[in-house]
Every structure is written in structure tokens, then in C-alpha cells.
Design a protein around this motif. Structure first.
Motif, mmCIF file in Angstrom:
data_model
loop_
_atom_site.group_PDB
_atom_site.id
_atom_site.type_symbol
_atom_site.label_atom_id
_atom_site.label_comp_id
_atom_site.label_asym_id
_atom_site.label_seq_id
_atom_site.Cartn_x
_atom_site.Cartn_y
_atom_site.Cartn_z
ATOM 1 N N GLU A 267 0.901 -1.107 -0.052
ATOM 2 C CA GLU A 267 -0.010 -0.052 0.022
ATOM 3 C C GLU A 267 0.785 1.248 0.189
ATOM 4 O O GLU A 267 1.796 1.336 0.197
ATOM 5 C CB GLU A 267 -0.987 -0.089 1.330
ATOM 6 C CG GLU A 267 -1.899 -0.983 1.245
ATOM 7 C CD GLU A 267 -2.729 -1.233 2.516
ATOM 8 O OE1 GLU A 267 -2.513 -0.250 3.207
ATOM 9 O OE2 GLU A 267 -3.870 -1.984 2.479
ATOM 10 N N ALA A 268 0.290 2.193 -0.442
ATOM 11 C CA ALA A 268 0.913 3.686 -0.493
ATOM 12 C C ALA A 268 1.503 3.943 1.084
ATOM 13 O O ALA A 268 2.714 4.731 1.035
ATOM 14 C CB ALA A 268 0.114 4.870 -0.833
ATOM 15 N N VAL A 269 0.878 3.942 1.923
ATOM 16 C CA VAL A 269 1.067 4.149 3.470
ATOM 17 C C VAL A 269 2.580 3.309 3.530
ATOM 18 O O VAL A 269 3.400 3.893 4.166
ATOM 19 C CB VAL A 269 0.160 3.960 4.408
ATOM 20 C CG1 VAL A 269 0.603 4.069 5.617
ATOM 21 C CG2 VAL A 269 -1.004 4.932 4.009
ATOM 22 N N VAL B 236 4.733 2.127 1.601
ATOM 23 C CA VAL B 236 5.586 2.645 0.667
ATOM 24 C C VAL B 236 6.299 3.680 1.287
ATOM 25 O O VAL B 236 7.647 3.816 1.545
ATOM 26 C CB VAL B 236 5.220 2.702 -0.842
ATOM 27 C CG1 VAL B 236 6.315 3.255 -1.382
ATOM 28 C CG2 VAL B 236 4.619 1.756 -1.405
ATOM 29 N N PHE B 237 5.622 4.526 1.823
ATOM 30 C CA PHE B 237 6.134 5.809 2.363
ATOM 31 C C PHE B 237 6.908 5.492 3.691
ATOM 32 O O PHE B 237 8.074 5.989 4.196
ATOM 33 C CB PHE B 237 5.101 6.788 2.723
ATOM 34 C CG PHE B 237 5.447 8.128 3.274
ATOM 35 C CD1 PHE B 237 5.891 9.124 2.592
ATOM 36 C CD2 PHE B 237 5.433 8.283 4.674
ATOM 37 C CE1 PHE B 237 6.642 10.202 2.916
ATOM 38 C CE2 PHE B 237 5.915 9.633 5.258
ATOM 39 C CZ PHE B 237 6.379 10.509 4.458
ATOM 40 N N ASP B 238 6.373 4.458 4.627
ATOM 41 C CA ASP B 238 6.967 4.075 5.809
ATOM 42 C C ASP B 238 8.463 3.795 5.314
ATOM 43 O O ASP B 238 9.266 3.957 6.134
ATOM 44 C CB ASP B 238 6.251 3.220 6.654
ATOM 45 C CG ASP B 238 4.872 3.766 7.109
ATOM 46 O OD1 ASP B 238 4.819 4.845 7.411
ATOM 47 O OD2 ASP B 238 3.998 2.854 7.297
ATOM 48 N N VAL C 129 10.252 3.951 2.689
ATOM 49 C CA VAL C 129 11.262 5.137 2.257
ATOM 50 C C VAL C 129 11.698 5.642 3.336
ATOM 51 O O VAL C 129 12.877 6.289 3.335
ATOM 52 C CB VAL C 129 10.257 5.891 1.157
ATOM 53 C CG1 VAL C 129 11.303 7.061 0.738
ATOM 54 C CG2 VAL C 129 10.286 4.964 -0.172
ATOM 55 N N LEU C 130 10.746 6.394 4.250
ATOM 56 C CA LEU C 130 11.276 7.187 5.272
ATOM 57 C C LEU C 130 12.286 6.631 6.163
ATOM 58 O O LEU C 130 13.338 7.121 6.538
ATOM 59 C CB LEU C 130 10.172 7.614 6.024
ATOM 60 C CG LEU C 130 9.929 8.909 7.145
ATOM 61 C CD1 LEU C 130 10.618 10.083 6.343
ATOM 62 C CD2 LEU C 130 8.838 9.225 7.774
ATOM 63 N N LEU D 86 14.253 14.854 8.303
ATOM 64 C CA LEU D 86 13.281 13.564 8.366
ATOM 65 C C LEU D 86 12.778 13.060 9.504
ATOM 66 O O LEU D 86 11.855 12.422 9.759
ATOM 67 C CB LEU D 86 14.318 12.710 7.670
ATOM 68 C CG LEU D 86 14.760 12.598 6.321
ATOM 69 C CD1 LEU D 86 15.768 11.689 5.778
ATOM 70 C CD2 LEU D 86 13.632 12.835 5.338
ATOM 71 N N VAL E 71 9.530 14.921 10.249
ATOM 72 C CA VAL E 71 8.435 14.376 9.377
ATOM 73 C C VAL E 71 8.086 13.126 9.835
ATOM 74 O O VAL E 71 6.735 12.588 9.691
ATOM 75 C CB VAL E 71 9.042 14.213 7.738
ATOM 76 C CG1 VAL E 71 8.043 13.267 6.919
ATOM 77 C CG2 VAL E 71 9.347 15.475 7.094
ATOM 78 N N SER E 72 8.864 12.241 10.715
ATOM 79 C CA SER E 72 8.678 11.040 11.040
ATOM 80 C C SER E 72 7.654 11.101 12.264
ATOM 81 O O SER E 72 6.539 10.352 12.479
ATOM 82 C CB SER E 72 10.032 10.243 11.421
ATOM 83 O OG SER E 72 10.715 9.849 10.575
ATOM 84 N N TRP F 211 4.208 12.074 10.809
ATOM 85 C CA TRP F 211 3.533 10.987 10.509
ATOM 86 C C TRP F 211 3.052 10.014 11.492
ATOM 87 O O TRP F 211 2.055 9.246 11.193
ATOM 88 C CB TRP F 211 4.523 10.214 9.568
ATOM 89 C CG TRP F 211 3.937 9.205 8.550
ATOM 90 C CD1 TRP F 211 4.353 7.845 8.721
ATOM 91 C CD2 TRP F 211 3.125 9.041 7.508
ATOM 92 N NE1 TRP F 211 3.584 6.971 7.872
ATOM 93 C CE2 TRP F 211 2.712 7.922 7.086
ATOM 94 C CE3 TRP F 211 2.638 10.248 6.963
ATOM 95 C CZ2 TRP F 211 2.332 7.533 6.007
ATOM 96 C CZ3 TRP F 211 1.986 10.014 5.893
ATOM 97 C CH2 TRP F 211 1.418 8.830 5.540
#
Length: 314
Positions: free
Chosen positions: A2-4, A6-8, A10-11, A41, A44-45, A48
Motif C-alpha cells: 500500500e501507499a502508506v 511504501v512511504f514508511d 522510504v522514510l 526527516l 517528518v517521522s 507521520w
């Protein structure tokens, strides 16, 4: 995936990659720059993870103020050539093995703590059940200035001691020089931006009782405003310098006064009565904002003054 997710991923990969470069990069300037990126970063984490208070604090204090101090420190003196850096002072193989073993033990301890945390219940419910007695509705402010007030008191004491110790290093015994005020674009920008920052920090201070904000975030904005005034050569320097030490100690003094008053009225140190806790917390945060902002500004200004004085001697 899922997109979420993927972002997790990558971060997380970005955090580890930037941290690794900051630790093992061969250039001090590049390592300091990666430290700044890591702070961004990390902010941002936290955002998130739905922790806006921690995200704001990390952005303005971790990435901002600390990043400036680190960058100023690594650029104050020229970096030695790579051939000479660490010559004759390189650690042996056992150093790396011991460091790796300690890091592995720490990682396992952190993983164990996180795993156990999933099974610990009750503390959050108890805190939420006592929120009404604090006079504020934001849990972070309630924890910092009511449930965990001793910790915050000690933190303010450490900040005050650090700032007073740094003042002893002021070149010529003066914190602020008397430069000619900037009459160009820089001075004009500061005259416009600083009042806006003052309004914003006032809003952050008051908002801290009901939403993300509070003394630390507002104090960081106050630091930015003071630094802009300093860089533009504005403001009554002698009056500002005369009030530096009282403002630095104001937060600690207010905390200790509150402890004494609460011991007399409520029967315990830093025990706040339900009827007056909200107003007291807001007033205390206002004083803490001034001390925090002054402390961070003093550290940054002194770093700039000391580096400038060292450059003049060279």
C-alpha cells in the motif's frame, strides 16, 4: 504494497542512510549537513506518527538550533587534509568490534522495551482521567508542567546553567557588540518579520494549553527573532545585555517560587490546585518561553562571537 507502507519504508531507509552518512562520512561539513537533513526527516517521522508536538520541537530545536550549532562548530576551523586526519591516532580493530557489540546490545534493549510497551496499559488512561484537574486540555502540556513537573524543572535548571557558563566565555566580557544598524534590505526585512514572529510565538504559547504548542516551541521562535535583530545590528544592545542574566534565570526562579507557593497552599511541592492550575501553567509557560528563547539565543550569539574573535586573531 500500500501507499502508506511504501512511504514508511522510504522514510525509514532515508533515516538510516542519512544517519549512516552523518556518522561515517569523511567530510565534517557534509556530516553536519546530513545531520540537518536527518533532523528534518525525523520531524517528518514524528508528524507521520501523529505526534505534532514532538515534530515541532524536533524541527525547531533538533534540526534548527542544534543544526546551526553543529554547522558553526565544524566550519569554525579548517578541516585537515585527509592524509593527515587521524594520522597516528587510528583506533585498532578491537575498537570497532567493541563498538559494534555495544550497539547491538543497545538495539536489542530498545527492541525489548518497544515489545514490552505493547503490553503496558493503564498509564495513559490514568493521565486522561486526571486531565480535568490540570486546568488544560492538551495532554503534552499537562504532562510537562503538572504530572512531570520535576523533570521540566530540572531541564530548565540545566539550560540556565549552560547559558550562564557560556556567558563566562564572552569575548571581552561583552555579549553584544555595538555595530551600525543595517539600513538595507536585511534591516527592512527584520523590521517586518520580527513583529510577525512575535504574534506567532504568542499564539503558539497560548495554543499550547489546548493543542500543539507551548513554551519550548514559542521559545524557539523567540530565539529566531532575537537572532534576526542581532544579525541586523538593531535593538538597544546595552539594555538587552543588562537584562540577559535576569531573563535567563527567570524561568528557574518562577518554577522554584511556584514550588514554594504550592507547598504552602496545596500541601506539596508543585502540587497544583484544580481551581487555579490552568492559569498558573499558562503564566509559567510565558516565563519559561522567555528563558528558553534567551538561552538558545545566547548560545548561538556567543558561538558566532567566539568564532569571529578566533578569526581576527588568526
Amino acid at each position: 504494497m500500500e501507499a502508506v507502507g511504501v512511504f514508511d519504508v522510504v522514510l525509514a531507509v532515508g533515516l538510516f542512510a542519512v544517519a549512516g552518512y552523518a556518522l561515517f562520512g569523511r567530510s565534517r561539513v557534509h556530516a553536519a549537513a546530513m545531520f540537518l537533513v536527518f533532523g528534518v526527516l525525523l520531524a517528518v517521522s514524528w508528524a507521520w506518527l501523529h505526534a505534532p508536538d514532538v515534530a515541532i520541537a524536533e524541527a525547531v530545536l533538533g534540526a534548527g538550533v542544534t543544526g546551526v550549532l553543529v554547522m558553526n562548530a565544524v566550519t569554525a576551523t579548517p578541516e585537515p587534509p585527509r592524509a593527515l586526519a587521524g594520522a597516528g591516532n587510528r583506533p585498532g580493530p578491537w575498537y570497532g568490534l567493541l563498538s559494534g557489540a555495544l550497539a547491538a546490545v543497545l538495539a536489542m534493549a530498545l527492541l525489548g522495551a518497544v515489545w514490552q510497551w505493547q503490553t503496558v496499559t493503564g498509564a495513559g488512561a490514568v493521565a486522561r482521567g486526571e486531565m480535568a484537574a490540570t486546568g488544560v486540555s492538551h495532554p503534552v502540556t499537562a504532562v510537562l508542567l503538572d504530572f512531570r513537573s520535576y523533570d521540566t524543572l530540572l531541564e530548565i535548571g540545566v539550560l540556565a546553567a549552560a547559558a550562564l557558563g557560556a556567558l563566562a566565555l564572552a569575548p571581552g566580557g561583552r555579549l553584544l557588540p555595538e555595530p551600525a544598524p543595517d539600513t538595507g534590505p536585511m534591516g527592512a526585512m527584520v523590521r517586518v518579520v520580527v513583529p510577525v514572529l512575535v504574534l506567532l510565538l504568542g499564539w503558539l504559547l497560548v495554543a499550547g494549553s489546548t493543542r500543539p504548542g507551548g513554551a519550548f516551541q514559542a521559545g524557539a521562535l523567540l530565539t529566531g527573532a532575537v537572532l534576526m535583530i542581532y544579525l541586523a545590528g538593531l535593538g538597544p544592545r546595552r539594555s538587552m545585555e543588562r537584562w540577559v542574566r535576569p531573563v535567563l534565570l527567570a524561568g528557574l526562579a518562577a518554577f522554584l517560587l511556584l514550588a514554594a507557593v504550592s507547598a504552602a497552599l496545596a500541601g506539596g511541592w508543585l502540587v497544583l490546585g484544580e481551581g487555579w492550575a490552568g492559569g498558573v501553567i499558562l503564566g509559567l509557560e510565558a516565563v519559561l518561553m522567555l528563558s528558553i528563547g534567551a538561552t538558545l539565543a545566547v548560545l548561538l550569539v556567543l558561538m558566532d562571537r567566539i568564532n569571529a574573535a578566533a578569526g581576527d586573531r588568526v
